[in-house]
Enzyme design. Structure first.
Site, PDB file in Angstrom:
ATOM      1  CE  LYS A 181     -46.060  19.226  12.068  1.00 40.99           C
ATOM      2  NZ  LYS A 181     -45.361  20.195  12.929  1.00 40.99           N
ATOM      3  CG  ASN A 182     -48.599  21.767  14.035  1.00 37.97           C
ATOM      4  OD1 ASN A 182     -47.653  21.003  14.258  1.00 37.97           O
ATOM      5  ND2 ASN A 182     -48.535  22.745  13.153  1.00 37.97           N
ATOM      6  NE  ARG A 236     -39.653  26.689  17.797  1.00 31.62           N
ATOM      7  CZ  ARG A 236     -38.968  27.572  18.516  1.00 31.62           C
ATOM      8  NH1 ARG A 236     -37.671  27.615  18.418  1.00 31.62           N
ATOM      9  NH2 ARG A 236     -39.584  28.423  19.294  1.00 31.62           N
ATOM     10  CB  CYS A 256     -35.894  26.484  14.052  1.00 29.89           C
ATOM     11  SG  CYS A 256     -37.439  27.150  13.477  1.00 29.89           S
ATOM     12  NE  ARG A 316     -40.997  28.545  15.319  1.00 29.77           N
ATOM     13  CZ  ARG A 316     -41.382  27.334  14.953  1.00 29.77           C
ATOM     14  NH1 ARG A 316     -40.572  26.569  14.256  1.00 29.77           N
ATOM     15  NH2 ARG A 316     -42.573  26.875  15.276  1.00 29.77           N
ATOM     16  N   PRO A 317     -38.614  33.034  19.700  1.00 28.54           N
ATOM     17  CG  PRO A 317     -38.954  35.258  20.342  1.00 28.54           C
ATOM     18  CD  PRO A 317     -38.838  34.373  19.130  1.00 28.54           C
ATOM     19  CB  VAL A 318     -40.134  30.312  24.592  1.00 31.81           C
ATOM     20  CG1 VAL A 318     -40.174  29.279  23.482  1.00 31.81           C
ATOM     21  CG2 VAL A 318     -38.781  30.325  25.287  1.00 31.81           C
ATOM     22  CG  ASP A 319     -40.959  36.763  24.318  1.00 38.96           C
ATOM     23  OD1 ASP A 319     -40.833  36.031  23.318  1.00 38.96           O
ATOM     24  OD2 ASP A 319     -41.634  37.812  24.318  1.00 38.96           O
ATOM     25  CG  ASP A 340     -47.862  25.960   9.407  1.00 42.23           C
ATOM     26  OD1 ASP A 340     -46.822  26.629   9.461  1.00 42.23           O
ATOM     27  OD2 ASP A 340     -48.354  25.381  10.401  1.00 42.23           O
ATOM     28  NE  ARG A 375     -39.664  18.013  12.354  1.00 43.66           N
ATOM     29  CZ  ARG A 375     -39.208  19.081  12.987  1.00 43.66           C
ATOM     30  NH1 ARG A 375     -38.164  19.710  12.519  1.00 43.66           N
ATOM     31  NH2 ARG A 375     -39.784  19.502  14.089  1.00 43.66           N
TER      32      ARG A 375
HETATM   33  C1  EPZ Z   1     -47.019  26.755  15.701  1.00 41.81           C
HETATM   34  O1  EPZ Z   1     -45.686  27.136  16.004  1.00 41.81           O
HETATM   35  C2  EPZ Z   1     -46.920  25.618  14.717  1.00 41.81           C
HETATM   36  N1  EPZ Z   1     -46.159  24.527  15.317  1.00 41.81           N
HETATM   37  C3  EPZ Z   1     -46.235  26.086  13.446  1.00 41.81           C
HETATM   38  O2  EPZ Z   1     -46.257  25.021  12.525  1.00 41.81           O
HETATM   39  C4  EPZ Z   1     -47.016  27.263  12.868  1.00 41.81           C
HETATM   40  O3  EPZ Z   1     -46.317  27.755  11.738  1.00 41.81           O
HETATM   41  C5  EPZ Z   1     -47.146  28.361  13.900  1.00 41.81           C
HETATM   42  O4  EPZ Z   1     -47.768  27.826  15.120  1.00 41.81           O
HETATM   43  C6  EPZ Z   1     -47.996  29.541  13.443  1.00 41.81           C
HETATM   44  O5  EPZ Z   1     -49.262  29.085  13.047  1.00 41.81           O
HETATM   45  C7  EPZ Z   1     -46.767  23.674  16.124  1.00 41.81           C
HETATM   46  O6  EPZ Z   1     -47.954  23.778  16.408  1.00 41.81           O
HETATM   47  C8  EPZ Z   1     -45.938  22.559  16.648  1.00 41.81           C
HETATM   48  P1  EPZ Z   1     -46.124  30.826  17.402  1.00 41.81           P
HETATM   49  P2  EPZ Z   1     -45.393  28.073  17.271  1.00 41.81           P
HETATM   50  O7  EPZ Z   1     -45.746  30.732  18.845  1.00 41.81           O
HETATM   51  O8  EPZ Z   1     -46.368  27.767  18.349  1.00 41.81           O
HETATM   52  C9  EPZ Z   1     -43.231  34.638  17.777  1.00 41.81           C
HETATM   53  C10 EPZ Z   1     -45.337  23.545  10.943  1.00 41.81           C
HETATM   54  O9  EPZ Z   1     -44.803  23.693   9.818  1.00 41.81           O
HETATM   55  N2  EPZ Z   1     -43.167  34.329  19.225  1.00 41.81           N
HETATM   56  O10 EPZ Z   1     -47.541  31.141  17.067  1.00 41.81           O
HETATM   57  O11 EPZ Z   1     -43.944  27.972  17.569  1.00 41.81           O
HETATM   58  C11 EPZ Z   1     -42.533  33.589  16.939  1.00 41.81           C
HETATM   59  O12 EPZ Z   1     -41.162  33.836  16.861  1.00 41.81           O
HETATM   60  C12 EPZ Z   1     -44.988  24.477  12.077  1.00 41.81           C
HETATM   61  O13 EPZ Z   1     -46.121  22.627  11.215  1.00 41.81           O
HETATM   62  C13 EPZ Z   1     -42.550  35.224  20.066  1.00 41.81           C
HETATM   63  O14 EPZ Z   1     -42.028  36.269  19.650  1.00 41.81           O
HETATM   64  O15 EPZ Z   1     -45.706  29.494  16.639  1.00 41.81           O
HETATM   65  C14 EPZ Z   1     -43.261  33.740  15.613  1.00 41.81           C
HETATM   66  O16 EPZ Z   1     -42.677  34.762  14.868  1.00 41.81           O
HETATM   67  C15 EPZ Z   1     -43.919  25.453  11.741  1.00 41.81           C
HETATM   68  N3  EPZ Z   1     -42.512  34.941  21.420  1.00 41.81           N
HETATM   69  C16 EPZ Z   1     -44.675  34.132  16.025  1.00 41.81           C
HETATM   70  O17 EPZ Z   1     -44.581  34.597  17.364  1.00 41.81           O
HETATM   71  C17 EPZ Z   1     -43.082  33.821  21.934  1.00 41.81           C
HETATM   72  O18 EPZ Z   1     -43.013  33.617  23.158  1.00 41.81           O
HETATM   73  C18 EPZ Z   1     -45.702  33.008  15.985  1.00 41.81           C
HETATM   74  O19 EPZ Z   1     -45.178  31.885  16.699  1.00 41.81           O
HETATM   75  C19 EPZ Z   1     -43.715  32.928  21.066  1.00 41.81           C
HETATM   76  C20 EPZ Z   1     -43.750  33.194  19.696  1.00 41.81           C
END
Ligand code: EPZ
Length: 420
Positions: A22-23, A93, A117, A122-125, A307, A400
């Site tokens: 999926k991811n 997301r 969520c 989960r910010p996007v900064d 995960d 999902r």
């Molecule tokens: C991906 O989410 C996966 N989703 C998640 O899988 C997975 O748990 C995660 O990576 C970690 O491996 C998809 O691929 C669709 P991150 P993502 O950006 O990209 C923080 C599942 O169950 N962060 O690596 O959203 C954030 O808050 C899902 O399949 C910031 O602070 O994860 C988190 O604490 C759930 N600022 C950490 O980093 C940012 O700009 C890691 O998030 C971006 C992220």
């Protein structure tokens, strides 16, 4: 609303084919926005999130055709909108991953902020900071990110403040069409990023270092189409391996890659499982034994994946001994604790990020509720080992990310049914 009814107590036993990841599929579909030529994506899993991404791409003007084998052809030749609306981003997301491709190809994008969520803020900064460094003008207005560039994005040296999978992917896609060389330092190394990069390379992108901490992308003026087969889902594979181990059973997974599951396989062996693998298969045999408790600490890849944290917690609930589980990636990924305790587990949250699991010799059926995707699969594992019949509510979460879970588990001998 659909529920899963599971009568526990049967060891799983049999073979199953692991679905496409999926991811990985979601990002590869988003990458179709980078070219006007068709992209053919094979081994796409039939999942609710994939349907949401297809719906989003369709709303932007991408032509999508899906054949019976879930080979998806996507062609972004007639894109008429660069706007990803709140209604779709809030349900998934990963929709935010259209930002980089839209901006790189069309010079503008308007994408709803995903908001928090269940598992964390989960910010996007980091996504936005990287795109700004590449010359994007970004404003936040009415819950939307409005991004523009004058001309092409500019290749830059970007250091990510934290390791982020989505942030790395958004910048990777954007950089393929930028003017000059982009270096993403402190990049995420997840296998799904490697799969995305390999698809982009097949589309004509110039990328090196994917799968390492530093990715180098030399921008090109245009990308072309390609055919790409999505990698196997390592989290789905890990989930069925843990389910087999927790039930004292055995399973042979086909279309599975052990090289991207090293941390989880090592923990399964520590729990007492006999694990064997080849290039595209993994087998596990628990020889009817009760698992031994294993400590877990989640980390970015190649560390133990967040995960799979919930699924290992379910295993630890009925293991011999006490284990400590530490979640380092998300700040609120322990919602399954209360539900597992309803099934008779003995789990104590010693801090917001650490759980102490004292193994009990059995769990007992109770009505429980899924709270997010991986929490749902941990409840399925717990129900498979519990005495009696457990009903899991809100299983739309599981649809999902797990393709036909009741058929796959049924094929391994589980007594499982979807009920209303
Ligand atoms: C991906 O989410 C996966 N989703 C998640 O899988 C997975 O748990 C995660 O990576 C970690 O491996 C998809 O691929 C669709 P991150 P993502 O950006 O990209 C923080 C599942 O169950 N962060 O690596 O959203 C954030 O808050 C899902 O399949 C910031 O602070 O994860 C988190 O604490 C759930 N600022 C950490 O980093 C940012 O700009 C890691 O998030 C971006 C992220």
């Amino acid at each position: 609303m659909d529920k899963l009814r599971i009568a526990g107590g049967r060891p799983l036993n049999g073979r199953l084919r692991v679905s496409g990841a999926k991811n990985s599929a979601l990002k590869i579909l988003a990458a179709s926005l980078l070219t006007e030529a068709p992209l053919v994506v094979g081994n796409t899993p039939h999942l609710h999130d994939v349907t949401t991404m297809i719906e989003l791409l369709g709303s932007l003007g991408v032509d999508v055709t899906v054949d019976e084998g879930m080979r998806v052809q996507v062609q972004a030749a007639n894109v008429h909108s660069q706007r990803a609306p709140y209604e779709l981003v809030k349900t998934m997301r990963a929709s935010f991953l259209v930002l980089g491709p839209l901006l790189a190809r069309f010079g503008r994008a308007e994408v709803s902020l995903p908001g928090g969520c269940a598992i964390g803020a989960r910010p996007v900064d980091q996504h936005l900071k990287g795109l700004q460094a590449m010359g994007a003008e970004i404003e936040l207005d009415g819950g939307y990110v409005r991004a523009r560039t004058r001309g092409r994005l500019q290749g830059r040296h970007i250091h990510m403040d934290i390791v982020t999978v989505g942030g790395t992917e958004n910048l990777l896609m954007a950089a393929t069409l930028a003017d000059g060389v982009t270096i993403i330092d402190n990049a995420a190394q997840e296998p799904e990023i490697v799969d995305l990069a390999e698809c982009l390379i097949a589309m004509g992108a110039r990328i090196r270092g994917h799968g390492t901490r530093s990715i180098e992308i030399e921008g090109v003026e245009a990308l072309h189409g390609c055919t790409h087969s999505v990698m196997p889902d390592r989290i789905e594979a890990g989930t069925y391996l843990v389910a087999a181990a927790a039930t004292g059973g055995r399973v042979h997974l086909t279309h599975a890659r052990a090289d991207i599951l090293t941390a989880a396989l090592e923990r399964l062996e520590a729990a007492g499982a006999e694990v064997a693998f080849g290039d595209d298969w993994i087998s596990l045999d628990m020889t009817g034994r009760r698992p031994l408790a294993v400590d877990i600490e989640t980390q970015p890849h190649p560390g133990f994946p967040t995960d799979l944290q919930a699924q290992f917690m379910a295993l630890d609930c009925i293991a011999e001994g006490t284990s400590r589980i530490r979640e380092n990636i998300f700040e609120n990924r322990f919602m399954h604790v209360q539900e597992l305790n309803r099934l008779g587990a003995d789990i104590e949250l010693v801090s917001a990020s650490t759980a102490l699991v004292r193994g009990v010799d059995h769990l007992s059926a109770a009505p429980v509720m899924a709270t997010d995707l991986r929490a749902s699969s941990c409840l399925v594992i717990a129900a498979l080992v519990a005495r009696g019949t457990t009903v899991i509510d809100r299983i739309y979460h599981i649809d999902r990310g797990y393709e036909t879970i009741e058929e796959k588990l049924g094929g391994l001998g589980a007594d499982i049914a979807r009920v209303r």
